[in-house]
Design a protein around this motif. Structure first.
Motif, PDB file in Angstrom:
ATOM      1  N   LEU A 332      -5.917  52.229-169.646  1.00  0.00           N
ATOM      2  CA  LEU A 332      -7.003  51.432-169.060  1.00  0.00           C
ATOM      3  C   LEU A 332      -7.998  50.993-170.125  1.00  0.00           C
ATOM      4  N   TRP A 333      -8.240  51.860-171.094  1.00  0.00           N
ATOM      5  CA  TRP A 333      -9.165  51.509-172.175  1.00  0.00           C
ATOM      6  C   TRP A 333      -8.611  50.329-172.967  1.00  0.00           C
ATOM      7  N   GLN A 334      -7.339  50.392-173.285  1.00  0.00           N
ATOM      8  CA  GLN A 334      -6.687  49.312-174.016  1.00  0.00           C
ATOM      9  C   GLN A 334      -6.855  47.982-173.275  1.00  0.00           C
ATOM     10  N   ASP A 335      -6.647  48.012-171.958  1.00  0.00           N
ATOM     11  CA  ASP A 335      -6.692  46.768-171.192  1.00  0.00           C
ATOM     12  C   ASP A 335      -8.107  46.332-170.837  1.00  0.00           C
ATOM     13  N   ALA A 336      -9.071  47.249-170.956  1.00  0.00           N
ATOM     14  CA  ALA A 336     -10.474  46.862-170.825  1.00  0.00           C
ATOM     15  C   ALA A 336     -10.960  46.148-172.080  1.00  0.00           C
ATOM     16  N   CYS A 337     -10.339  46.480-173.222  1.00  0.00           N
ATOM     17  CA  CYS A 337     -10.769  45.917-174.503  1.00  0.00           C
ATOM     18  C   CYS A 337     -10.084  44.595-174.826  1.00  0.00           C
ATOM     19  N   LEU A 338      -8.804  44.488-174.509  1.00  0.00           N
ATOM     20  CA  LEU A 338      -7.993  43.355-174.949  1.00  0.00           C
ATOM     21  C   LEU A 338      -7.737  42.372-173.808  1.00  0.00           C
ATOM     22  N   PRO A 339      -7.590  41.083-174.122  1.00  0.00           N
ATOM     23  CA  PRO A 339      -7.243  40.088-173.085  1.00  0.00           C
ATOM     24  C   PRO A 339      -5.753  40.173-172.741  1.00  0.00           C
ATOM     25  N   THR A 340      -5.370  41.312-172.187  1.00  0.00           N
ATOM     26  CA  THR A 340      -3.969  41.625-171.930  1.00  0.00           C
ATOM     27  C   THR A 340      -3.503  41.003-170.614  1.00  0.00           C
ATOM     28  N   ILE A 341      -2.332  40.371-170.656  1.00  0.00           N
ATOM     29  CA  ILE A 341      -1.724  39.933-169.398  1.00  0.00           C
ATOM     30  C   ILE A 341      -0.397  40.650-169.153  1.00  0.00           C
ATOM     31  N   GLY A 342       0.197  41.217-170.197  1.00  0.00           N
ATOM     32  CA  GLY A 342       1.443  41.956-170.058  1.00  0.00           C
ATOM     33  C   GLY A 342       1.406  43.211-170.903  1.00  0.00           C
ATOM     34  N   PHE A 343       1.927  44.309-170.373  1.00  0.00           N
ATOM     35  CA  PHE A 343       1.923  45.604-171.045  1.00  0.00           C
ATOM     36  C   PHE A 343       3.376  46.078-171.097  1.00  0.00           C
ATOM     37  N   VAL A 344       3.962  46.088-172.308  1.00  0.00           N
ATOM     38  CA  VAL A 344       5.346  46.508-172.496  1.00  0.00           C
ATOM     39  C   VAL A 344       5.391  48.028-172.582  1.00  0.00           C
ATOM     40  N   VAL A 345       6.128  48.647-171.671  1.00  0.00           N
ATOM     41  CA  VAL A 345       6.089  50.108-171.540  1.00  0.00           C
ATOM     42  C   VAL A 345       7.504  50.677-171.485  1.00  0.00           C
ATOM     43  N   GLY A 346       7.599  51.960-171.862  1.00  0.00           N
ATOM     44  CA  GLY A 346       8.865  52.667-171.805  1.00  0.00           C
ATOM     45  C   GLY A 346       9.022  53.431-170.506  1.00  0.00           C
ATOM     46  N   PRO A 347      10.195  54.054-170.304  1.00  0.00           N
ATOM     47  CA  PRO A 347      10.454  54.803-169.065  1.00  0.00           C
ATOM     48  C   PRO A 347       9.440  55.913-168.804  1.00  0.00           C
ATOM     49  N   GLY A 348       9.061  56.662-169.837  1.00  0.00           N
ATOM     50  CA  GLY A 348       8.086  57.730-169.659  1.00  0.00           C
ATOM     51  C   GLY A 348       6.714  57.209-169.277  1.00  0.00           C
ATOM     52  N   GLU A 349       6.314  56.103-169.895  1.00  0.00           N
ATOM     53  CA  GLU A 349       5.012  55.524-169.580  1.00  0.00           C
ATOM     54  C   GLU A 349       4.953  55.013-168.147  1.00  0.00           C
ATOM     55  N   LEU A 350       6.047  54.438-167.676  1.00  0.00           N
ATOM     56  CA  LEU A 350       6.054  53.980-166.288  1.00  0.00           C
ATOM     57  C   LEU A 350       5.798  55.133-165.329  1.00  0.00           C
ATOM     58  N   SER A 351       6.323  56.313-165.678  1.00  0.00           N
ATOM     59  CA  SER A 351       6.152  57.472-164.802  1.00  0.00           C
ATOM     60  C   SER A 351       4.686  57.851-164.659  1.00  0.00           C
ATOM     61  N   TYR A 352       3.936  57.855-165.765  1.00  0.00           N
ATOM     62  CA  TYR A 352       2.524  58.239-165.618  1.00  0.00           C
ATOM     63  C   TYR A 352       1.653  57.069-165.195  1.00  0.00           C
ATOM     64  N   LEU A 353       2.094  55.837-165.495  1.00  0.00           N
ATOM     65  CA  LEU A 353       1.324  54.686-165.021  1.00  0.00           C
ATOM     66  C   LEU A 353       1.330  54.599-163.497  1.00  0.00           C
ATOM     67  N   ALA A 354       2.414  55.066-162.886  1.00  0.00           N
ATOM     68  CA  ALA A 354       2.446  55.071-161.423  1.00  0.00           C
ATOM     69  C   ALA A 354       1.304  55.911-160.870  1.00  0.00           C
ATOM     70  N   ALA A 355       0.952  56.983-161.592  1.00  0.00           N
ATOM     71  CA  ALA A 355      -0.111  57.877-161.129  1.00  0.00           C
ATOM     72  C   ALA A 355      -1.508  57.344-161.437  1.00  0.00           C
ATOM     73  N   VAL A 356      -1.651  56.596-162.535  1.00  0.00           N
ATOM     74  CA  VAL A 356      -3.000  56.159-162.938  1.00  0.00           C
ATOM     75  C   VAL A 356      -3.267  54.690-162.619  1.00  0.00           C
ATOM     76  N   ALA A 357      -2.224  53.932-162.245  1.00  0.00           N
ATOM     77  CA  ALA A 357      -2.428  52.504-161.998  1.00  0.00           C
ATOM     78  C   ALA A 357      -3.518  52.200-160.969  1.00  0.00           C
ATOM     79  N   PRO A 358      -3.668  53.010-159.882  1.00  0.00           N
ATOM     80  CA  PRO A 358      -4.755  52.720-158.940  1.00  0.00           C
ATOM     81  C   PRO A 358      -6.143  52.780-159.567  1.00  0.00           C
ATOM     82  N   LEU A 359      -6.264  53.399-160.750  1.00  0.00           N
ATOM     83  CA  LEU A 359      -7.569  53.457-161.421  1.00  0.00           C
ATOM     84  C   LEU A 359      -8.002  52.087-161.938  1.00  0.00           C
ATOM     85  N   TYR A 360      -7.056  51.181-162.160  1.00  0.00           N
ATOM     86  CA  TYR A 360      -7.433  49.843-162.636  1.00  0.00           C
ATOM     87  C   TYR A 360      -8.420  49.207-161.657  1.00  0.00           C
TER      88      TYR A 360
END
Length: 535
Positions: A332-360
């Motif tokens: 979330l910090w990364q995407d608060a700082c950068l004009p990000t429209i796409g975030f390239v992620v690996g299988p492990g990251e998808l697993s924890y992003l599912a848990a933290v994505a509602p924080l966006y």
């Protein structure tokens, strides 16, 4: 034949006239995280957490937060990116992409990883290649200009994770190399490794044969001064490999001061954030999703000198500029700082992003579109020949070389049968000659000596033939096991996907600049299978 029945394509190399072949294998045959598999298969239950997977550029742009404001003014962001690039001697294409971000219509495709020894595992390159490829496809299809950026997370303090490099040694075994240093809770940015890296380069040099690219590679890997940290080395390697493609790189401590302002606000909401994450993990568990993140994991750290110290929820802080988010808040910090429209992620990251994505939404951070990174196994020509010879493919290489050899020996072209047949001939011949001897003794005993000589000579010749067949079979078995060991250790090292174990050095030593071209060509951001790139 390996790859039969799978999609194949030939990728022309832009650097040379050589071509590579790309084919794909389902993750269901190779294995991956449950969340990754479900996301690739467009599981609707994950939509409210991760959003829908984009299947095209048009699909991605429809949901991308292209107009959302960020906490870092663009001029300050460009200044930080440019200064970082110049410090690490990045090529002009990198500086041009940094300058492009002054235009509010230019956006970022971000990916990242903590620094790793000699560039970390191959998956770091696969992430960068996917981000670069996605930027190219967006622009080629009439979308806005996008630039690829690698978040070089040197705040991380897990030295054990980053301090490893694996190679196949002369005995065809997977060997781990590491720096002879130990630290506890020190930020990777603060650990000086220059001299240690130089010593380690001398150890691995024999495993990198002399090629036309060898000397330039070793020069790029050599630390510029003793105080260099792993983040410096990671940045220089990424610029060396992908700089011509404009890949930007940044470490969080090189961002302007305003980048740290949201961390203080988030820390003031630590109790609410913790409750939100815990509830989300419970909801995902109810959906049968295996959560790989601990909802009680440290949310925030404080940088204190060289150390990165964990903070208890709600603990008072003296300077927000020393805050460093843990795994729950880092994306979330990364995407608060950068004009990000796409975030390239690996299988492990998808697993924890599912848990933290509602924080966006909860924290008011624009949520980018999550793009699964390209997953690849690199197959050199000698390995492809062995796969063809043994009629094996990647999934079978999860077995040990000994087990694979057992299977192959069950079909040994009749060599074992020949030994048995020769033995049967020897037995029958002895029996038949004994019967002849009894007859000769009644006719003329002087002929028995000639029969004995024939018996001895024939037995010796058959024994010699049997020995030759046995030696040929044993040599074939021994060579086969050695080749199978080499095959397994090269393509499925330690029974894991290659990209999670090996780093890029052996491939950069063999292919030089062509490697980046091949990876970008293979890194289709919308493919949902594992790629086998036959170089």
């Amino acid at each position: 034949m390996p790859g039969s029945g799978r999609s194949q394509s030939v990728i022309p190399s832009r650097a040379e006239s050589l071509t590579s072949t790309l084919r794909h294998i389902s993750f269901r045959r190779l294995g991956t995280s449950a969340v990754h598999q479900r996301y690739l298969e467009d599981d609707r239950e994950l939509n409210s957490y991760l959003g829908m997977r984009s299947q095209s550029v048009e699909d991605l742009l429809k949901r991308a937060p292209t107009g959302a404001p960020r906490v870092i003014p663009r001029d300050q962001l460009v200044e930080s990116l440019s200064a970082y690039a110049k410090r690490h001697d990045a090529p002009p294409e990198v500086l041009a992409n940094a300058e492009a971000l002054l235009d509010p219509e230019t956006h970022v495709i971000v990916t990242g990883q903590q620094p790793g020894l000699f560039g970390g595992p191959l998956l770091c390159l696969h992430k960068a290649a996917t981000a670069i490829r996605l930027c190219k496809e967006i622009q080629e299809q009439g979308g806005p200009r996008c630039v690829p950026l690698f978040w070089n997370h040197s705040d991380d303090h897990d030295l054990e994770e980053g301090n490893r490099a694996f190679f196949v040694n002369q005995q065809q075994e997977v060997q781990r190399f590491r720096l002879d240093i130990t630290r506890h809770n020190e930020s990777l940015r603060k650990i000086h490794v220059g001299r240690d890296v130089e010593r380690l380069l001398e150890q691995i040099a024999p495993l990198l044969p002399q090629t036309e690219f060898h000397d330039d590679l070793m020069a790029a890997l050599k630390p510029r001064h003793p105080d260099e940290a792993m983040g410096d080395l990671q940045a220089r390697l990424m610029f060396e490999v992908f700089g011509k493609h404009g890949l930007l790189v940044i470490e969080p401590r090189d961002l302007p001061e305003c980048a740290f302002e949201p961390l203080k606000k988030w820390w003031d909401k630590s109790d609410e954030i913790r409750t939100k994450v815990t509830q989300t993990c419970d909801d995902l568990t109810d959906l049968g999703v295996d959560i790989t993140i601990d909802p009680s994991a440290t949310m925030m750290f404080a940088m204190s000198g060289d150390r990165r110290e964990p903070l208890a929820d709600g603990e008072e802080i003296t300077d927000h500029r020393n805050l460093s988010p843990g795994v729950l808040l880092r994306p979330l910090w990364q995407d608060a700082c950068l004009p990000t429209i796409g975030f390239v992620v690996g299988p492990g990251e998808l697993s924890y992003l599912a848990a933290v994505a509602p924080l966006y939404r909860f924290l008011g951070v624009p949520q980018p579109v999550f793009v699964p990174r390209s997953s690849l196994t690199l197959v050199e020509p000698s390995m492809q020949r062995l796969m063809t010879r043994f009629s094996l493919d990647l999934p079978e290489l999860d077995n040990t070389p000994e087990k694979l050899a057992e299977r192959l020996l069950q079909d040994d072209n009749g060599e074992g049968d020949i030994e048995d047949k020769v033995e049967s001939i020897k037995i029958r011949l002895r029996t038949d000659l004994d019967a002849v001897e009894k007859i000769l003794q009644t006719i003329d005993t002087s002929m028995v000596g000639a029969l004995d000589r024939a018996r001895t000579k024939s037995a010796e010749e058959l024994e010699r033939l049997q020995t030759k067949v046995r030696n040929a079979r044993q040599n074939r078995e021994g060579t086969g096991i050695k080749q199978l060991r080499r095959l397994c250790n090269s393509l499925r090292p330690r029974n894991r996907v290659q990209e999670r174990v090996f780093g890029p050095l052996s491939y950069l030593n063999s292919y030089g600049p062509r490697l980046a071209e091949e990876l970008i060509g293979a890194a289709d951001p919308f493919v949902t299978e594992h790629g086998v790139l036959e170089l």
